[in-house]
Design an enzyme around this catalytic site. Structure first.
Site, PDB file in Angstrom:
ATOM      1  N   ASP A  11       0.865  -1.178   0.000  1.00 18.45           N
ATOM      2  CA  ASP A  11       0.000   0.000   0.000  1.00 18.45           C
ATOM      3  C   ASP A  11       0.902   1.229   0.000  1.00 18.45           C
ATOM      4  O   ASP A  11       1.672   1.436   0.937  1.00 18.45           O
ATOM      5  CB  ASP A  11      -0.863  -0.041   1.268  1.00 18.45           C
ATOM      6  N   ILE A  12       0.814   2.020  -1.040  1.00 19.37           N
ATOM      7  CA  ILE A  12       1.754   3.126  -1.196  1.00 19.37           C
ATOM      8  C   ILE A  12       1.637   4.165  -0.075  1.00 19.37           C
ATOM      9  O   ILE A  12       2.608   4.870   0.220  1.00 19.37           O
ATOM     10  CB  ILE A  12       1.590   3.783  -2.596  1.00 19.37           C
ATOM     11  N   ASP A  35      -5.720   7.292  -5.452  1.00 24.24           N
ATOM     12  CA  ASP A  35      -6.004   8.699  -5.129  1.00 24.24           C
ATOM     13  C   ASP A  35      -6.843   8.794  -3.856  1.00 24.24           C
ATOM     14  O   ASP A  35      -6.509   9.540  -2.915  1.00 24.24           O
ATOM     15  CB  ASP A  35      -6.750   9.302  -6.334  1.00 24.24           C
ATOM     16  N   GLY A 125      -5.486   1.240 -13.376  1.00 25.01           N
ATOM     17  CA  GLY A 125      -6.733   0.907 -12.684  1.00 25.01           C
ATOM     18  C   GLY A 125      -7.931   1.451 -13.440  1.00 25.01           C
ATOM     19  O   GLY A 125      -8.241   1.004 -14.552  1.00 25.01           O
TER      20      GLY A 125
HETATM   21  N1  AR6 Z   1      -1.301   1.531  -3.069  1.00 21.60           N
HETATM   22  C1  AR6 Z   1      -0.718   1.168  -4.244  1.00 21.60           C
HETATM   23  N2  AR6 Z   1      -1.422   0.959  -5.377  1.00 21.60           N
HETATM   24  C2  AR6 Z   1      -2.754   1.109  -5.302  1.00 21.60           C
HETATM   25  C3  AR6 Z   1      -3.437   1.475  -4.131  1.00 21.60           C
HETATM   26  C4  AR6 Z   1      -2.646   1.690  -2.962  1.00 21.60           C
HETATM   27  N3  AR6 Z   1      -3.185   2.053  -1.799  1.00 21.60           N
HETATM   28  N4  AR6 Z   1      -4.779   1.550  -4.404  1.00 21.60           N
HETATM   29  C5  AR6 Z   1      -4.927   1.214  -5.704  1.00 21.60           C
HETATM   30  N5  AR6 Z   1      -3.720   0.939  -6.251  1.00 21.60           N
HETATM   31  P1  AR6 Z   1      -6.124   3.787 -10.010  1.00 21.60           P
HETATM   32  P2  AR6 Z   1      -5.675   5.260 -12.534  1.00 21.60           P
HETATM   33  C6  AR6 Z   1      -3.386   0.542  -7.637  1.00 21.60           C
HETATM   34  O1  AR6 Z   1      -7.483   3.397 -10.443  1.00 21.60           O
HETATM   35  O2  AR6 Z   1      -5.899   4.025 -13.337  1.00 21.60           O
HETATM   36  C7  AR6 Z   1      -9.022   7.703  -9.394  1.00 21.60           C
HETATM   37  O3  AR6 Z   1     -10.405   7.767  -9.139  1.00 21.60           O
HETATM   38  C8  AR6 Z   1      -4.447  -0.052  -8.489  1.00 21.60           C
HETATM   39  O4  AR6 Z   1      -4.612  -1.433  -8.182  1.00 21.60           O
HETATM   40  O5  AR6 Z   1      -5.935   4.238  -8.611  1.00 21.60           O
HETATM   41  O6  AR6 Z   1      -4.531   6.155 -12.897  1.00 21.60           O
HETATM   42  C9  AR6 Z   1      -8.433   9.056  -9.761  1.00 21.60           C
HETATM   43  O7  AR6 Z   1      -9.065  10.116  -9.065  1.00 21.60           O
HETATM   44  C10 AR6 Z   1      -3.865   0.158  -9.892  1.00 21.60           C
HETATM   45  O8  AR6 Z   1      -2.924  -0.851 -10.217  1.00 21.60           O
HETATM   46  O9  AR6 Z   1      -5.513   4.989 -10.961  1.00 21.60           O
HETATM   47  C11 AR6 Z   1      -8.677   9.124 -11.229  1.00 21.60           C
HETATM   48  O10 AR6 Z   1      -9.998   9.567 -11.510  1.00 21.60           O
HETATM   49  C12 AR6 Z   1      -3.106   1.468  -9.754  1.00 21.60           C
HETATM   50  O11 AR6 Z   1      -3.014   1.723  -8.331  1.00 21.60           O
HETATM   51  C13 AR6 Z   1      -8.515   7.696 -11.685  1.00 21.60           C
HETATM   52  O12 AR6 Z   1      -8.827   6.896 -10.547  1.00 21.60           O
HETATM   53  C14 AR6 Z   1      -3.773   2.659 -10.418  1.00 21.60           C
HETATM   54  O13 AR6 Z   1      -5.172   2.543 -10.306  1.00 21.60           O
HETATM   55  C15 AR6 Z   1      -7.089   7.405 -12.087  1.00 21.60           C
HETATM   56  O14 AR6 Z   1      -7.027   6.089 -12.608  1.00 21.60           O
END
Ligand code: AR6
Length: 174
Positions: A11-12, A35, A125
């Site tokens: 978890d980042i 986020d 994601g």
């Molecule tokens: N720690 C590390 N990685 C994580 C965590 C965490 N706590 N939580 C999720 N991930 P995403 P995007 C991973 O959807 O595709 C948001 O609503 C997740 O499994 O977070 O860039 C923003 O506000 C995936 O592999 O980001 C934008 O609207 C990665 O982080 C939109 O989502 C990115 O997934 C951005 O979408």
């Protein structure tokens, strides 16, 4: 100096690094995924700073591929660097835009004097990119910047991946 690049599963928000990179959206006002997790862990001070950045620097929102820093609220990190990945569901399929998220975040980290930075798998994601393509783009971008001597103070980049599959995709690039 060459940047050391690592990949770990986790978890980042728990990372003990100078700067945590957030996969934000252009509003900078929070969302789901990483986020949402970062905003929850950092507390309301982070949202307040994001609102100020919007007002003072990006009234129309942060453009895709760009990055901007704030403080980190209650997180252990000193800074959060917010970047906006390309959204495949809106036809943003150019890997150069995704690479830009990594290089611009690195430039912001270097301008702050950060020595370590943690990145999530930006756009892998909600924004719908294959994690393999994110991994190759991310590692290529950081390596390229490092080889060009553009990493400044940044000595360590750690990719922090939520799932075993994402970790495997990044490890395959290292
Ligand atoms: N720690 C590390 N990685 C994580 C965590 C965490 N706590 N939580 C999720 N991930 P995403 P995007 C991973 O959807 O595709 C948001 O609503 C997740 O499994 O977070 O860039 C923003 O506000 C995936 O592999 O980001 C934008 O609207 C990665 O982080 C939109 O989502 C990115 O997934 C951005 O979408």
């Amino acid at each position: 100096m060459t940047v050391r690049i690592e990949a770990v599963q986790g978890d980042i928000t728990a990372e003990q690094v100078d700067a945590i990179v957030n996969a934000a959206n252009s509003s900078l006002l929070g969302g789901g995924g990483v986020d949402g997790a970062i905003h929850r862990a950092a507390g309301p001070a982070l949202l307040a700073e994001c609102r100020r950045v919007r007002q003072e620097e990006y009234p129309d929102g942060l453009p895709t591929g760009r990055a901007v820093a704030t403080g980190a609220g209650d997180l252990a990190a000193r800074w959060v660097i917010h970047t906006v990945g390309p959204d495949r569901h809106r036809g943003q399929t150019d890997p150069a835009l995704l690479a830009s998220c990594f290089t611009e975040s690195m430039r912001v980290a270097a301008a702050l004097g950060a020595s370590s930075a943690a990145f999530p798998a930006i756009s892998a994601g909600v924004y719908g990119w294959d994690v393999e393509e994110v991994a190759s783009t991310a590692v290529g971008a950081v390596r390229g910047l490092s080889d060009d001597g553009g990493a400044g103070s940044v000595e360590l980049v750690r990719f922090v991946l939520f799932s075993p599959d994402a970790l495997a995709a990044f490890e395959a690039q290292l």
